[in-house]
Design a protein around this motif. Sequence first.
Motif, PDB file in Angstrom:
ATOM      1  N   GLU A 140      11.088 -14.601  36.036  1.00 57.64           N
ATOM      2  CA  GLU A 140      10.253 -15.203  37.076  1.00 57.64           C
ATOM      3  C   GLU A 140       9.245 -14.163  37.572  1.00 57.64           C
ATOM      4  OE1 GLU A 140      11.316 -16.579  41.385  1.00 57.64           O
ATOM      5  OE2 GLU A 140      12.096 -18.048  39.952  1.00 57.64           O
ATOM      6  N   LYS A 141       7.963 -14.498  37.431  1.00 57.10           N
ATOM      7  CA  LYS A 141       6.901 -13.626  37.949  1.00 57.10           C
ATOM      8  C   LYS A 141       6.718 -13.873  39.436  1.00 57.10           C
ATOM      9  CE  LYS A 141       2.061 -12.447  37.322  1.00 57.10           C
ATOM     10  NZ  LYS A 141       0.866 -12.640  36.510  1.00 57.10           N
ATOM     11  N   ASP A 142       6.652 -15.129  39.808  1.00 57.55           N
ATOM     12  CA  ASP A 142       6.610 -15.549  41.200  1.00 57.55           C
ATOM     13  C   ASP A 142       7.243 -16.940  41.256  1.00 57.55           C
ATOM     14  OD1 ASP A 142       4.543 -17.539  40.663  1.00 57.55           O
ATOM     15  OD2 ASP A 142       3.073 -15.912  40.757  1.00 57.55           O
ATOM     16  N   ARG A 143       7.169 -17.580  42.371  1.00 61.31           N
ATOM     17  CA  ARG A 143       7.875 -18.854  42.544  1.00 61.31           C
ATOM     18  C   ARG A 143       7.378 -19.952  41.612  1.00 61.31           C
ATOM     19  NH1 ARG A 143       9.200 -19.950  48.738  1.00 61.31           N
ATOM     20  NH2 ARG A 143      10.982 -20.926  47.762  1.00 61.31           N
ATOM     21  N   ARG A 144       6.146 -19.812  41.117  1.00 66.34           N
ATOM     22  CA  ARG A 144       5.562 -20.864  40.290  1.00 66.34           C
ATOM     23  C   ARG A 144       5.340 -20.448  38.838  1.00 66.34           C
ATOM     24  NH1 ARG A 144       2.634 -25.132  42.393  1.00 66.34           N
ATOM     25  NH2 ARG A 144       1.098 -24.754  40.776  1.00 66.34           N
ATOM     26  N   THR A 145       5.531 -19.185  38.530  1.00 71.62           N
ATOM     27  CA  THR A 145       5.140 -18.675  37.215  1.00 71.62           C
ATOM     28  C   THR A 145       6.289 -17.955  36.529  1.00 71.62           C
ATOM     29  OG1 THR A 145       2.901 -18.341  38.070  1.00 71.62           O
ATOM     30  CG2 THR A 145       3.433 -17.260  35.989  1.00 71.62           C
ATOM     31  N   ASN A 146       6.565 -18.353  35.292  1.00 71.47           N
ATOM     32  CA  ASN A 146       7.531 -17.649  34.460  1.00 71.47           C
ATOM     33  C   ASN A 146       6.792 -16.822  33.423  1.00 71.47           C
ATOM     34  OD1 ASN A 146       9.963 -18.662  35.580  1.00 71.47           O
ATOM     35  ND2 ASN A 146       9.638 -20.577  34.516  1.00 71.47           N
ATOM     36  N   GLU A 147       7.322 -15.659  33.147  1.00 66.65           N
ATOM     37  CA  GLU A 147       6.799 -14.804  32.087  1.00 66.65           C
ATOM     38  C   GLU A 147       7.764 -14.843  30.908  1.00 66.65           C
ATOM     39  OE1 GLU A 147       4.297 -11.294  34.140  1.00 66.65           O
ATOM     40  OE2 GLU A 147       6.470 -11.076  34.251  1.00 66.65           O
ATOM     41  N   TYR A 148       7.228 -14.665  29.731  1.00 68.70           N
ATOM     42  CA  TYR A 148       8.021 -14.704  28.506  1.00 68.70           C
ATOM     43  C   TYR A 148       7.764 -13.428  27.733  1.00 68.70           C
ATOM     44  CZ  TYR A 148       8.480 -19.555  29.820  1.00 68.70           C
ATOM     45  OH  TYR A 148       8.751 -20.703  30.515  1.00 68.70           O
ATOM     46  N   GLN A 149       8.816 -12.875  27.157  1.00 64.75           N
ATOM     47  CA  GLN A 149       8.705 -11.631  26.401  1.00 64.75           C
ATOM     48  C   GLN A 149       9.528 -11.757  25.123  1.00 64.75           C
ATOM     49  OE1 GLN A 149       6.779  -9.059  27.510  1.00 64.75           O
ATOM     50  NE2 GLN A 149       7.127  -8.118  25.523  1.00 64.75           N
ATOM     51  N   LEU A 150       8.921 -11.392  24.020  1.00 68.71           N
ATOM     52  CA  LEU A 150       9.606 -11.422  22.738  1.00 68.71           C
ATOM     53  C   LEU A 150      10.775 -10.444  22.757  1.00 68.71           C
ATOM     54  CD1 LEU A 150       9.089 -12.784  19.955  1.00 68.71           C
ATOM     55  CD2 LEU A 150       7.937 -10.679  19.284  1.00 68.71           C
ATOM     56  N   THR A 151      11.924 -10.856  22.250  1.00 72.06           N
ATOM     57  CA  THR A 151      13.082  -9.970  22.153  1.00 72.06           C
ATOM     58  C   THR A 151      13.031  -9.228  20.821  1.00 72.06           C
ATOM     59  OG1 THR A 151      14.465 -11.630  21.091  1.00 72.06           O
ATOM     60  CG2 THR A 151      14.517 -11.548  23.515  1.00 72.06           C
ATOM     61  N   ASN A 152      13.894  -8.239  20.673  1.00 74.79           N
ATOM     62  CA  ASN A 152      13.997  -7.542  19.384  1.00 74.79           C
ATOM     63  C   ASN A 152      14.371  -8.525  18.286  1.00 74.79           C
ATOM     64  OD1 ASN A 152      13.312  -5.028  20.410  1.00 74.79           O
ATOM     65  ND2 ASN A 152      15.438  -4.497  20.879  1.00 74.79           N
ATOM     66  N   ARG A 153      15.266  -9.443  18.605  1.00 73.72           N
ATOM     67  CA  ARG A 153      15.652 -10.453  17.612  1.00 73.72           C
ATOM     68  C   ARG A 153      14.453 -11.323  17.241  1.00 73.72           C
ATOM     69  NH1 ARG A 153      19.436 -15.691  18.206  1.00 73.72           N
ATOM     70  NH2 ARG A 153      19.231 -16.340  16.043  1.00 73.72           N
ATOM     71  N   GLY A 154      13.662 -11.710  18.230  1.00 68.68           N
ATOM     72  CA  GLY A 154      12.468 -12.500  17.957  1.00 68.68           C
ATOM     73  C   GLY A 154      11.503 -11.761  17.053  1.00 68.68           C
ATOM     74  N   ARG A 155      11.333 -10.481  17.302  1.00 68.54           N
ATOM     75  CA  ARG A 155      10.456  -9.650  16.474  1.00 68.54           C
ATOM     76  C   ARG A 155      10.981  -9.575  15.040  1.00 68.54           C
ATOM     77  NH1 ARG A 155      10.059  -6.243  19.925  1.00 68.54           N
ATOM     78  NH2 ARG A 155       8.050  -6.824  20.750  1.00 68.54           N
ATOM     79  N   ARG A 156      12.295  -9.380  14.893  1.00 70.85           N
ATOM     80  CA  ARG A 156      12.893  -9.338  13.543  1.00 70.85           C
ATOM     81  C   ARG A 156      12.714 -10.665  12.822  1.00 70.85           C
ATOM     82  NH1 ARG A 156      17.072  -6.907  16.260  1.00 70.85           N
ATOM     83  NH2 ARG A 156      18.349  -8.779  16.067  1.00 70.85           N
ATOM     84  N   GLU A 157      12.860 -11.761  13.556  1.00 67.79           N
ATOM     85  CA  GLU A 157      12.697 -13.085  12.943  1.00 67.79           C
ATOM     86  C   GLU A 157      11.272 -13.280  12.438  1.00 67.79           C
ATOM     87  OE1 GLU A 157      14.886 -15.585  12.360  1.00 67.79           O
ATOM     88  OE2 GLU A 157      16.598 -14.540  13.229  1.00 67.79           O
ATOM     89  N   ILE A 158      10.299 -12.825  13.206  1.00 70.53           N
ATOM     90  CA  ILE A 158       8.902 -12.921  12.765  1.00 70.53           C
ATOM     91  C   ILE A 158       8.686 -12.065  11.519  1.00 70.53           C
ATOM     92  CG2 ILE A 158       6.526 -12.270  13.345  1.00 70.53           C
ATOM     93  CD1 ILE A 158       7.106 -13.262  16.200  1.00 70.53           C
ATOM     94  N   GLU A 159       9.203 -10.845  11.524  1.00 71.80           N
ATOM     95  CA  GLU A 159       9.061  -9.969  10.359  1.00 71.80           C
ATOM     96  C   GLU A 159       9.712 -10.581   9.131  1.00 71.80           C
ATOM     97  OE1 GLU A 159      10.734  -6.302  11.779  1.00 71.80           O
ATOM     98  OE2 GLU A 159       8.982  -5.873  13.028  1.00 71.80           O
ATOM     99  N   ASP A 160      10.912 -11.147   9.292  1.00 71.36           N
ATOM    100  CA  ASP A 160      11.589 -11.797   8.171  1.00 71.36           C
ATOM    101  C   ASP A 160      10.789 -12.987   7.652  1.00 71.36           C
ATOM    102  OD1 ASP A 160      13.636  -9.955   8.371  1.00 71.36           O
ATOM    103  OD2 ASP A 160      15.045 -11.334   9.346  1.00 71.36           O
ATOM    104  N   ARG A 161      10.205 -13.740   8.571  1.00 72.96           N
ATOM    105  CA  ARG A 161       9.392 -14.893   8.172  1.00 72.96           C
ATOM    106  C   ARG A 161       8.175 -14.430   7.379  1.00 72.96           C
ATOM    107  NH1 ARG A 161       9.156 -20.635   7.971  1.00 72.96           N
ATOM    108  NH2 ARG A 161       6.952 -21.065   7.648  1.00 72.96           N
ATOM    109  N   GLN A 162       7.540 -13.356   7.818  1.00 72.39           N
ATOM    110  CA  GLN A 162       6.372 -12.847   7.109  1.00 72.39           C
ATOM    111  C   GLN A 162       6.748 -12.362   5.709  1.00 72.39           C
ATOM    112  OE1 GLN A 162       5.018 -10.095  10.131  1.00 72.39           O
ATOM    113  NE2 GLN A 162       3.433 -11.536  10.806  1.00 72.39           N
ATOM    114  N   LYS A 163       7.892 -11.707   5.567  1.00 79.46           N
ATOM    115  CA  LYS A 163       8.365 -11.292   4.236  1.00 79.46           C
ATOM    116  C   LYS A 163       8.578 -12.512   3.354  1.00 79.46           C
ATOM    117  CE  LYS A 163      11.029  -7.330   5.640  1.00 79.46           C
ATOM    118  NZ  LYS A 163      12.364  -6.757   5.709  1.00 79.46           N
ATOM    119  N   TRP A 164       9.209 -13.527   3.907  1.00 84.13           N
ATOM    120  CA  TRP A 164       9.478 -14.754   3.163  1.00 84.13           C
ATOM    121  C   TRP A 164       8.173 -15.400   2.698  1.00 84.13           C
ATOM    122  CZ3 TRP A 164       8.470 -19.998   4.097  1.00 84.13           C
ATOM    123  CH2 TRP A 164       9.160 -20.887   3.285  1.00 84.13           C
ATOM    124  N   GLU A 165       7.174 -15.450   3.581  1.00 85.36           N
ATOM    125  CA  GLU A 165       5.881 -16.033   3.228  1.00 85.36           C
ATOM    126  C   GLU A 165       5.200 -15.242   2.112  1.00 85.36           C
ATOM    127  OE1 GLU A 165       3.835 -15.968   6.983  1.00 85.36           O
ATOM    128  OE2 GLU A 165       4.658 -17.921   7.580  1.00 85.36           O
TER     129      GLU A 165
END
Length: 101
Positions: free
Chosen positions: A60-85
């Motif tokens: 939660e950034k403030d009462r109306r806004t949420n922030e999102y951040q890529l996790t290490n797992r998310g980063r690995r999943e993107i890298e794996d997807r790029q290898k697959w492609e």
Amino acid sequence: MYDLTGFQRDLLYTVAGLDQPHGLAIKEEMEDYYEKEVHHGRLYPNLDTIVEKGLVNKSEKDRRTNEYQLTNRGRREIEDRQKWERQYLSEEEYTDAVVSE
């Protein structure tokens, strides 16, 4: 990442690519890409799904806004997807595809 929908995968890439990913910024990026309105009822449940899968952290950034951040797992999943492609595209095709984005 194999169990994500295309929309969820696009959200993951969008979160990874934004400097300060928050709901409305993600929504705007998705609308630019899809060239149509992305309704809150589609956006936020899908963001919650990638959070639940451990690919993105939500805070939660403030009462109306949420922030999102890529996790290490998310980063690995993107890298794996790029290898697959890459295994299905020649190096030139892959480079052209990445540069045109």
